[in-house]
Design a protein around this motif. Structure first.
Motif, mmCIF file in Angstrom:
data_model
loop_
_atom_site.group_PDB
_atom_site.id
_atom_site.type_symbol
_atom_site.label_atom_id
_atom_site.label_comp_id
_atom_site.label_asym_id
_atom_site.label_seq_id
_atom_site.Cartn_x
_atom_site.Cartn_y
_atom_site.Cartn_z
ATOM 1 N N GLU A 134 0.816 -1.600 0.027
ATOM 2 C CA GLU A 134 -0.341 -0.067 -0.020
ATOM 3 C C GLU A 134 0.667 1.469 0.032
ATOM 4 O O GLU A 134 0.915 1.702 -0.988
ATOM 5 C CB GLU A 134 -1.096 -0.140 1.188
ATOM 6 C CG GLU A 134 -1.865 -0.581 0.712
ATOM 7 C CD GLU A 134 -1.917 -2.401 1.550
ATOM 8 O OE1 GLU A 134 -0.332 -2.781 1.415
ATOM 9 O OE2 GLU A 134 -2.787 -3.333 1.346
ATOM 10 N N ALA A 157 -2.256 2.719 -7.959
ATOM 11 C CA ALA A 157 -3.663 1.433 -7.610
ATOM 12 C C ALA A 157 -2.944 0.945 -7.316
ATOM 13 O O ALA A 157 -2.467 0.648 -8.027
ATOM 14 C CB ALA A 157 -4.681 1.848 -7.683
ATOM 15 N N GLU A 215 1.438 4.125 -2.873
ATOM 16 C CA GLU A 215 1.199 5.475 -2.627
ATOM 17 C C GLU A 215 2.096 6.300 -2.879
ATOM 18 O O GLU A 215 2.066 6.878 -3.805
ATOM 19 C CB GLU A 215 0.951 5.997 -0.669
ATOM 20 C CG GLU A 215 0.897 7.735 -0.700
ATOM 21 C CD GLU A 215 0.660 6.965 0.662
ATOM 22 O OE1 GLU A 215 0.813 8.447 1.351
ATOM 23 O OE2 GLU A 215 0.089 6.463 1.707
ATOM 24 N N SER A 248 -4.211 -2.172 -7.136
ATOM 25 C CA SER A 248 -4.795 -2.974 -8.119
ATOM 26 C C SER A 248 -3.286 -2.754 -9.729
ATOM 27 O O SER A 248 -3.066 -3.657 -9.609
ATOM 28 C CB SER A 248 -5.580 -2.537 -8.657
ATOM 29 O OG SER A 248 -5.752 -1.027 -9.157
ATOM 30 N N THR A 249 -2.808 -1.913 -9.321
ATOM 31 C CA THR A 249 -1.531 -1.598 -10.726
ATOM 32 C C THR A 249 -0.542 -1.929 -9.866
ATOM 33 O O THR A 249 0.296 -3.138 -10.430
ATOM 34 C CB THR A 249 -1.264 -0.298 -10.585
ATOM 35 O OG1 THR A 249 -2.336 0.752 -11.749
ATOM 36 C CG2 THR A 249 0.104 0.178 -12.168
#
Length: 196
Positions: A34, A43, A38, A45-46
């Protein structure tokens, strides 16, 4: 390279750089996917579209390079002595600019501290060795043992040159250090084990 491939490469690079920067700042184990997403400004998902896990991100530059040694060896003139072709392949693989060496040092520093990716690195090196061994076998006319020894020694010289770069205050570039190793191995009194 098409526009889609350029975009994919840019995204992969951003994800890799984010992972490496977070690992340097907080430690590899503390970095999360995560946080990587960031920092890379993509994202989550990417991130998962390109990489299965953190180890895959960290090892990406090495994974993408699998087969490069065999390709460099195959690009050498076919009538060139196999041993000479291997020496020139080693030198070319290590004769990289300062930006590449800085990135390599950063990656090696993380691999030295992260047991998961370091363990997976063995699989990557094994694939590289097998591909190089196959390329050597195509030209050498020697038996499988000779080809395997040639591939192993080639990778050992590269590893020693990178180890010297990491561990020594000597500023000898890795390509030049590899040349010194090869000269030593071909000279009298080389420290090759022998059973007499």
């Amino acid at each position: 390279m098409g526009l889609r491939e350029k975009k994919a490469r840019k995204v992969r690079e951003a994800i890799y750089e984010a992972m490496l920067t977070l690992a340097e700042r907080d430690g590899y184990e503390a970095a999360t996917l995560e946080q990587v997403a960031e920092r890379a400004e993509v994202a989550i998902s990417t991130v998962y579209r390109y990489f299965a896990n953190k180890d895959a991100i960290l090892l990406d530059p090495i994974e993408r390079g699998v087969g490069a040694l065999a390709a460099q060896f195959r690009a050498r003139p076919e009538d060139e002595d196999v041993v000479v072709s291997l020496g020139r392949t080693v030198h070319a693989a290590l004769d990289v600019g300062p930006e590449h060496m800085t990135r390599t040092r950063r990656l090696r520093a993380q691999l030295d501290r992260a047991p998961g990716p370091r363990a997976r690195l063995w699989d990557v090196v094994q694939r590289e060795r097998v591909l190089l061994e196959d390329a050597i076998a195509e030209r050498s006319g020697r038996d499988q043992l000779w080809n395997a020894a040639a591939a192993h020694l080639t990778l050992m010289i590269i590893a020693m040159a990178y180890d010297h770069d990491r561990d020594s205050l000597d500023a000898t570039p890795p390509a030049d250090h590899a040349d010194r190793i090869m000269t030593m191995l071909h000279g009298t009194g080389a420290p090759l084990p022998a059973r007499r």
